[in-house]
Write a protein that holds these residues in place. Structure first.
Motif, PDB file in Angstrom:
ATOM      1  N   ALA A   1       0.738  -1.094   0.083  1.00  0.00           N
ATOM      2  CA  ALA A   1       0.006   0.041  -0.077  1.00  0.00           C
ATOM      3  C   ALA A   1       0.924   1.418  -0.084  1.00  0.00           C
ATOM      4  N   ALA A   2       1.899   1.186   0.837  1.00  0.00           N
ATOM      5  CA  ALA A   2       2.883   2.397   1.034  1.00  0.00           C
ATOM      6  C   ALA A   2       3.586   2.762  -0.121  1.00  0.00           C
ATOM      7  N   ALA A   3       4.203   1.656  -0.807  1.00  0.00           N
ATOM      8  CA  ALA A   3       4.576   1.953  -2.108  1.00  0.00           C
ATOM      9  C   ALA A   3       4.065   2.378  -3.299  1.00  0.00           C
ATOM     10  N   ALA A   4       2.875   1.736  -3.411  1.00  0.00           N
ATOM     11  CA  ALA A   4       1.754   2.205  -4.478  1.00  0.00           C
ATOM     12  C   ALA A   4       1.066   3.594  -4.545  1.00  0.00           C
ATOM     13  N   LEU A   5       1.189   3.772  -3.110  1.00  0.00           N
ATOM     14  CA  LEU A   5       0.711   5.295  -3.075  1.00  0.00           C
ATOM     15  C   LEU A   5       1.765   6.310  -2.981  1.00  0.00           C
ATOM     16  N   LYS A   6       3.021   6.018  -2.809  1.00  0.00           N
ATOM     17  CA  LYS A   6       4.054   6.753  -3.282  1.00  0.00           C
ATOM     18  C   LYS A   6       4.216   7.005  -4.642  1.00  0.00           C
ATOM     19  N   ALA A   7       4.361   5.850  -5.169  1.00  0.00           N
ATOM     20  CA  ALA A   7       4.375   6.053  -6.913  1.00  0.00           C
ATOM     21  C   ALA A   7       3.376   6.797  -7.716  1.00  0.00           C
ATOM     22  N   ALA A   8       2.084   6.818  -7.109  1.00  0.00           N
ATOM     23  CA  ALA A   8       1.128   7.409  -7.618  1.00  0.00           C
ATOM     24  C   ALA A   8       1.097   8.776  -7.554  1.00  0.00           C
ATOM     25  N   LEU A   9       1.607   9.338  -6.088  1.00  0.00           N
ATOM     26  CA  LEU A   9       1.870  10.643  -5.584  1.00  0.00           C
ATOM     27  C   LEU A   9       2.947  11.275  -6.610  1.00  0.00           C
ATOM     28  N   ALA A  10       4.087  10.368  -6.878  1.00  0.00           N
ATOM     29  CA  ALA A  10       5.101  10.971  -7.522  1.00  0.00           C
ATOM     30  C   ALA A  10       4.935  11.241  -9.054  1.00  0.00           C
ATOM     31  N   GLN A  11       4.011  10.765  -9.584  1.00  0.00           N
ATOM     32  CA  GLN A  11       3.725  11.060 -11.118  1.00  0.00           C
ATOM     33  C   GLN A  11       2.493  11.950 -11.095  1.00  0.00           C
ATOM     34  N   GLU A  12       1.751  12.247 -10.035  1.00  0.00           N
ATOM     35  CA  GLU A  12       0.642  13.257 -10.015  1.00  0.00           C
ATOM     36  C   GLU A  12       1.227  14.602 -10.134  1.00  0.00           C
ATOM     37  N   GLN A  13       0.669  15.375 -11.059  1.00  0.00           N
ATOM     38  CA  GLN A  13       0.917  16.649 -11.121  1.00  0.00           C
ATOM     39  C   GLN A  13       0.442  17.838 -10.044  1.00  0.00           C
ATOM     40  N   HIS A  14      -0.434  17.301  -9.261  1.00  0.00           N
ATOM     41  CA  HIS A  14      -1.117  18.246  -8.218  1.00  0.00           C
ATOM     42  C   HIS A  14      -1.224  17.263  -7.016  1.00  0.00           C
ATOM     43  N   PRO A  15      -0.390  16.906  -6.374  1.00  0.00           N
ATOM     44  CA  PRO A  15      -0.472  15.921  -5.152  1.00  0.00           C
ATOM     45  C   PRO A  15      -1.227  16.834  -3.994  1.00  0.00           C
ATOM     46  N   GLY A  16      -0.812  17.979  -3.816  1.00  0.00           N
ATOM     47  CA  GLY A  16      -1.375  18.939  -2.773  1.00  0.00           C
ATOM     48  C   GLY A  16      -2.740  19.112  -2.850  1.00  0.00           C
ATOM     49  N   TYR A  17      -3.649  18.624  -3.980  1.00  0.00           N
ATOM     50  CA  TYR A  17      -4.774  18.836  -3.960  1.00  0.00           C
ATOM     51  C   TYR A  17      -5.539  17.532  -3.785  1.00  0.00           C
ATOM     52  N   ARG A  18      -4.758  16.348  -3.520  1.00  0.00           N
ATOM     53  CA  ARG A  18      -5.528  15.124  -3.465  1.00  0.00           C
ATOM     54  C   ARG A  18      -5.456  14.440  -2.195  1.00  0.00           C
ATOM     55  N   GLN A  19      -6.562  13.758  -1.937  1.00  0.00           N
ATOM     56  CA  GLN A  19      -6.716  12.804  -0.601  1.00  0.00           C
ATOM     57  C   GLN A  19      -6.558  11.316  -1.205  1.00  0.00           C
ATOM     58  N   VAL A  20      -6.129  10.383  -0.594  1.00  0.00           N
ATOM     59  CA  VAL A  20      -5.963   9.341  -1.115  1.00  0.00           C
ATOM     60  C   VAL A  20      -5.904   8.160   0.252  1.00  0.00           C
ATOM     61  N   LEU A  21      -6.664   7.257   0.198  1.00  0.00           N
ATOM     62  CA  LEU A  21      -6.495   6.154   0.964  1.00  0.00           C
ATOM     63  C   LEU A  21      -6.694   4.780   0.260  1.00  0.00           C
ATOM     64  N   VAL A  22      -5.806   4.041   1.089  1.00  0.00           N
ATOM     65  CA  VAL A  22      -5.176   2.563   0.438  1.00  0.00           C
ATOM     66  C   VAL A  22      -5.275   1.505   1.420  1.00  0.00           C
ATOM     67  N   VAL A  23      -5.966   0.441   1.061  1.00  0.00           N
ATOM     68  CA  VAL A  23      -5.569  -0.931   1.838  1.00  0.00           C
ATOM     69  C   VAL A  23      -5.284  -1.931   0.719  1.00  0.00           C
ATOM     70  N   ASP A  24      -4.145  -2.716   0.976  1.00  0.00           N
ATOM     71  CA  ASP A  24      -4.032  -3.798   0.165  1.00  0.00           C
ATOM     72  C   ASP A  24      -4.195  -5.021   0.425  1.00  0.00           C
ATOM     73  N   SER A  25      -4.420  -5.942  -0.235  1.00  0.00           N
ATOM     74  CA  SER A  25      -4.706  -7.415  -0.226  1.00  0.00           C
ATOM     75  C   SER A  25      -4.368  -8.164   1.082  1.00  0.00           C
ATOM     76  N   ARG A  26      -3.036  -7.522   1.747  1.00  0.00           N
ATOM     77  CA  ARG A  26      -2.608  -8.134   2.760  1.00  0.00           C
ATOM     78  C   ARG A  26      -2.970  -7.353   4.111  1.00  0.00           C
ATOM     79  N   GLY A  27      -3.814  -6.350   4.021  1.00  0.00           N
ATOM     80  CA  GLY A  27      -4.211  -5.392   5.010  1.00  0.00           C
ATOM     81  C   GLY A  27      -3.425  -4.247   5.273  1.00  0.00           C
TER      82      GLY A  27
END
Length: 224
Positions: free
Chosen positions: A64-90
């Motif tokens: 979850a943490a790595a996927a979120l970090k990667a998504a925000l790294a390619q997002e042009q406007h991360p300051g405007y985004r709120q994202v919540l993630v749970v992966d298959s292992r919890g």
């Protein structure tokens, strides 16, 4: 203008999200889940593509943490985004950008995360997680709904809410529950009523997809 709970049921690996907003059709933009992969909420000033990006990263092996970090790294406007993630292992991860609207906060619990913006106060999100974790129901959807109801009872948003959604994935490739109230003056109570209608038919429609020879008929003209 949104408050959301994402979670994994530890006993079964079922993944789900419940979401509510003052804007219309919130679930269509903010809720993403993939069986055996994860569940994502992308909200605030919403970029729906973030949900799909995170799920693709999870499917490729990221947590979850790595996927979120990667998504925000390619997002042009991360300051405007709120994202919540749970992966298959919890595992959980959450982000609230510096430009998140109004009173905004996120929190992570046991295989669950919740977050919101334009909230009545910060206690709404704690109430959401507590309502979910403290539910006595054995049904995952009902536990999610109790979290949503607890958040609303704690104040919800600063203004009236108008849409809500409940999305759950289990052991098949399609959602086993996908209920939406796209616009209403009482979206949470309407969503609960939709669940009450869907609950006794949920497993039957799953069977229809797997083995139509065992599928029950509902008495509709032309039905099986």
């Amino acid at each position: 203008m949104t408050f959301t709970l994402v979670a994994r049921e530890p006993a079964t690996g079922t993944l789900g999200i419940v979401v509510c907003s003052s804007s219309p059709a919130v679930a269509s933009r903010c809720a993403r889940a993939r069986a055996g992969v994860g569940v994502v909420a992308s909200q605030n000033v919403t970029n729906p593509a973030l949900g799909e990006y995170v799920l693709d990263s999870l499917a490729a092996g990221s947590d979850a943490a790595a996927a979120l970090k990667a998504a925000l790294a390619q997002e042009q406007h991360p300051g405007y985004r709120q994202v919540l993630v749970v992966d298959s292992r919890g595992n959980t991860a959450a982000h609230s950008g510096s430009q998140s609207l109004g009173v905004h906060i996120h929190a992570e619990g046991d295989q669950a995360a919740a977050g919101g913006n334009l909230l009545a106060d910060e206690g709404v999100i704690a109430a959401m997680l507590s309502g979910y974790a403290g539910s006595a129901s054995t049904v995952f959807e009902e536990r999610l709904l109790e979290g949503l109801q607890a958040a609303l009872a704690a104040g919800g948003e600063q203004g009236p809410v108008h849409s809500a959604g409940l999305l759950v994935v289990e052991d098949v490739s399609w959602p086993v529950t996908d209920l939406r109230v796209d616009y209403s003056d009482s979206p949470v109570s309407d969503l609960v009523e939709l669940w009450r209608l869907w609950k006794p038919q949920k497993d039957d429609y799953r069977i229809r997809g797997i083995d139509p020879t065992r599928a029950p008929s509902y008495g509709v003209p032309g039905d099986l």
